[in-house]
Design an enzyme around this catalytic site. Sequence first.
Site, mmCIF file in Angstrom:
data_model
loop_
_atom_site.group_PDB
_atom_site.id
_atom_site.type_symbol
_atom_site.label_atom_id
_atom_site.label_comp_id
_atom_site.label_asym_id
_atom_site.label_seq_id
_atom_site.Cartn_x
_atom_site.Cartn_y
_atom_site.Cartn_z
ATOM 1 N N ASP A 104 0.861 -1.204 0.000
ATOM 2 C CA ASP A 104 0.000 0.000 0.000
ATOM 3 C C ASP A 104 0.890 1.245 0.000
ATOM 4 O O ASP A 104 0.688 2.173 -0.789
ATOM 5 C CB ASP A 104 -0.896 0.049 1.247
ATOM 6 C CG ASP A 104 -1.904 -1.091 1.331
ATOM 7 O OD1 ASP A 104 -3.105 -0.831 1.246
ATOM 8 O OD2 ASP A 104 -1.477 -2.262 1.472
ATOM 9 N N GLU A 129 -5.026 7.546 0.234
ATOM 10 C CA GLU A 129 -5.469 6.899 1.476
ATOM 11 C C GLU A 129 -4.415 6.876 2.583
ATOM 12 O O GLU A 129 -4.723 7.086 3.747
ATOM 13 C CB GLU A 129 -5.913 5.453 1.187
ATOM 14 C CG GLU A 129 -6.457 4.792 2.446
ATOM 15 C CD GLU A 129 -6.858 3.333 2.252
ATOM 16 O OE1 GLU A 129 -6.818 2.833 1.115
ATOM 17 O OE2 GLU A 129 -7.201 2.691 3.262
ATOM 18 N N ASP A 192 -6.289 5.351 -4.455
ATOM 19 C CA ASP A 192 -6.296 4.248 -3.496
ATOM 20 C C ASP A 192 -5.153 3.337 -3.938
ATOM 21 O O ASP A 192 -5.251 2.654 -4.951
ATOM 22 C CB ASP A 192 -7.644 3.505 -3.528
ATOM 23 C CG ASP A 192 -7.819 2.617 -2.304
ATOM 24 O OD1 ASP A 192 -6.786 2.209 -1.735
ATOM 25 O OD2 ASP A 192 -8.970 2.346 -1.940
ATOM 26 N N ILE A 194 -3.774 0.598 -2.782
ATOM 27 C CA ILE A 194 -4.316 -0.762 -2.902
ATOM 28 C C ILE A 194 -5.738 -0.690 -2.370
ATOM 29 O O ILE A 194 -5.958 -0.406 -1.178
ATOM 30 C CB ILE A 194 -3.545 -1.819 -2.096
ATOM 31 C CG1 ILE A 194 -2.168 -2.041 -2.714
ATOM 32 C CG2 ILE A 194 -4.314 -3.151 -2.095
ATOM 33 C CD1 ILE A 194 -1.421 -3.236 -2.148
ATOM 34 N N ASP A 195 -6.680 -0.897 -3.255
ATOM 35 C CA ASP A 195 -8.053 -1.004 -2.797
ATOM 36 C C ASP A 195 -8.325 -2.496 -2.638
ATOM 37 O O ASP A 195 -8.016 -3.286 -3.536
ATOM 38 C CB ASP A 195 -9.001 -0.382 -3.829
ATOM 39 C CG ASP A 195 -10.440 -0.442 -3.352
ATOM 40 O OD1 ASP A 195 -10.669 -0.197 -2.152
ATOM 41 O OD2 ASP A 195 -11.336 -0.743 -4.172
ATOM 42 N N THR A 197 -7.246 -4.149 0.425
ATOM 43 C CA THR A 197 -6.037 -4.663 1.091
ATOM 44 C C THR A 197 -6.280 -6.052 1.696
ATOM 45 O O THR A 197 -5.405 -6.912 1.659
ATOM 46 C CB THR A 197 -5.553 -3.670 2.177
ATOM 47 O OG1 THR A 197 -5.372 -2.395 1.544
ATOM 48 C CG2 THR A 197 -4.238 -4.092 2.807
ATOM 49 N N ASP A 344 -12.336 5.190 -2.835
ATOM 50 C CA ASP A 344 -12.913 3.850 -3.001
ATOM 51 C C ASP A 344 -13.888 3.782 -4.184
ATOM 52 O O ASP A 344 -14.383 2.697 -4.500
ATOM 53 C CB ASP A 344 -13.639 3.416 -1.724
ATOM 54 C CG ASP A 344 -12.668 2.885 -0.674
ATOM 55 O OD1 ASP A 344 -11.684 2.230 -1.066
ATOM 56 O OD2 ASP A 344 -12.881 3.144 0.527
HETATM 57 N N1 LIG Z 1 -16.743 -1.140 7.746
HETATM 58 C C1 LIG Z 1 -16.605 -0.859 6.461
HETATM 59 N N2 LIG Z 1 -17.683 -0.679 5.669
HETATM 60 C C2 LIG Z 1 -17.545 -0.412 4.363
HETATM 61 N N3 LIG Z 1 -16.364 -0.281 3.746
HETATM 62 C C3 LIG Z 1 -15.270 -0.432 4.491
HETATM 63 C C4 LIG Z 1 -15.311 -0.732 5.860
HETATM 64 N N4 LIG Z 1 -14.064 -0.829 6.314
HETATM 65 C C5 LIG Z 1 -13.261 -0.596 5.248
HETATM 66 N N5 LIG Z 1 -13.988 -0.347 4.163
HETATM 67 C C6 LIG Z 1 -13.550 0.009 2.832
HETATM 68 O O1 LIG Z 1 -13.799 -1.064 1.941
HETATM 69 C C7 LIG Z 1 -12.748 -1.050 1.008
HETATM 70 C C8 LIG Z 1 -12.649 -2.387 0.310
HETATM 71 O O2 LIG Z 1 -13.840 -2.595 -0.363
HETATM 72 P P1 LIG Z 1 -14.307 -4.037 -0.812
HETATM 73 O O3 LIG Z 1 -15.075 -4.619 0.307
HETATM 74 O O4 LIG Z 1 -15.162 -3.703 -1.994
HETATM 75 O O5 LIG Z 1 -13.089 -4.793 -1.136
HETATM 76 C C9 LIG Z 1 -11.548 -0.715 1.829
HETATM 77 O O6 LIG Z 1 -10.583 -0.174 1.006
HETATM 78 P P2 LIG Z 1 -9.015 -0.464 1.313
HETATM 79 O O7 LIG Z 1 -8.790 -1.918 1.150
HETATM 80 O O8 LIG Z 1 -8.384 0.387 0.297
HETATM 81 O O9 LIG Z 1 -8.776 0.025 2.706
HETATM 82 C C10 LIG Z 1 -12.086 0.300 2.823
HETATM 83 O O10 LIG Z 1 -11.928 1.635 2.412
HETATM 84 MG MG LIG Z 2 -10.072 1.237 -0.731
HETATM 85 MG MG LIG Z 3 -6.512 1.122 0.112
HETATM 86 MG MG LIG Z 4 -7.276 0.704 3.655
#
Ligand SMILES: Nc1ncnc2c1ncn2[C@@H]1O[C@H](COP(=O)(O)O)[C@@H](OP(=O)(O)O)[C@H]1O
Ligand SMILES: [Mg+2]
Ligand SMILES: [Mg+2]
Ligand SMILES: [Mg+2]
Length: 407
Positions: A104, A129, A192, A194-195, A197, A344
């Site tokens: 990340d 991020e 982002d 890494i979206d 993670t 996101d």
């Molecule tokens: N409680 C929550 N509810 C919704 N989204 C959340 C969450 N906690 C983290 N996320 C977000 O969900 C993203 C991942 O989405 P997905 O579920 O579609 O893979 C995460 O991005 P990061 O991995 O960049 O932190 C984060 O921003």
């Molecule tokens: Mg993300």
């Molecule tokens: Mg991320």
């Molecule tokens: Mg994150």
Amino acid sequence: MGTSTLWLRARAVTVGSDWRLCEGKTRKKGISVCVLSTRGSPFSLRRCSSPLTLIASSMPYEKELAAAKKAATLAARLCQKVQKALLQSDVHSKSDKSPVTVADYGSQALVSFILEKELPSEPFSLVAEEDSGDLRKESGQDTLKRITEFVNDTLASEGSNSFSTLTTDDVLMAIDNGKSEGGSVGRHWVLDPIDGTKGFVRGDQYAIALALLHEGKVVLGVLACPNLPLASIGCNQQHSSSNEVGCLFFAEAGEGAYMQALGGSTQTRVHVSAIDNPEEASFFESFEAAHSLHDLSSSIAEKLGVKAPPVRIDSQAKYGALSRGDGAIYLRFPHKGYREKIWDHAAGSIVVSEAGGIVTDAAGNPLDFSKGKFLDVVSGIIVTNQKLMPSLLRAVKEAINEKASSL
Ligand SMILES: Nc1ncnc2c1ncn2[C@@H]1O[C@H](COP(=O)(O)O)[C@@H](OP(=O)(O)O)[C@H]1O
Ligand SMILES: [Mg+2]
Ligand SMILES: [Mg+2]
Ligand SMILES: [Mg+2]
């Protein structure tokens, strides 16, 4: 010549960093040539042979898009290296308990560094991020060294000597360039690094998501999805002989959405599914139940008549897959109190809307990226094609009301 309008596609050719020579769309007298300033957008018309009406110019963010594709591709390469050799010590927990890895940070440093290098004449503002706080502590020094090695290895593997080796301080600075707040004025990159993670750590889907905001609107987006198959991943996919993975989606406002292999290939234009019968549609949602209410989406799908089970994958790879018609619907309903962040959704939403889809909140409002880091959305985010949206909105409303009255 009569009064009929001759519509021609504008073609812009860069003749210098500040100027473009452009064949405009003309009325009456065929093509005329005019010189346009590329400083600020939309272009300001400086000189043209009359009578000429310039309706639009093509690819106003051409060099930004090229820089974004390069930055996201390099960042994807770094992430792939890290994912292959992921150590337990590469994964850390942020203050909100969410995971962050050396990839990340490395991806953010690399994208920030490349964008600044590739676009030296533009004021640079990045909303990203991650921040370097934990890496500046004593306990973060080993991690910082490892990130710096990955960044330098990736730059070296670019095969160009044009980048000097970065120091740990350079890396910290590049990461902290992402501290901008965004907003409705000027241009801001939104990243982002890494979206997904959690998906990345599991060895599953993730994306490097990069977008450009201009006056609060998303004008371009790039999604690098290193683990997404080039062939369809939808429920109804045909058997494909290709096992190749790694997709790069990109879109510029008004120019359509495209996909190419991350390793480089010709680009193909992508379109969302044309399905209008929900019984034939499949839907995407988060792999992580903590990120989206799976029971609510299942109730919506049932009301809509969707027969296929949900396709659960991490990250904005969902937007990428949707943009090429792998599925027809994406449902995202965070638990109460969660605030969505612009990084996101910015890149994913322009890729899908340029592919002919619609992205709204649960009440049907378009997403507003002009308010800073957060998106103020009502209840959740829904994505589908134009034909399914009215019935999807009805199903969402019904399911939400039902849930509220059962509490
Ligand atoms: N409680 C929550 N509810 C919704 N989204 C959340 C969450 N906690 C983290 N996320 C977000 O969900 C993203 C991942 O989405 P997905 O579920 O579609 O893979 C995460 O991005 P990061 O991995 O960049 O932190 C984060 O921003
Ligand atoms: Mg993300
Ligand atoms: Mg991320
Ligand atoms: Mg994150």
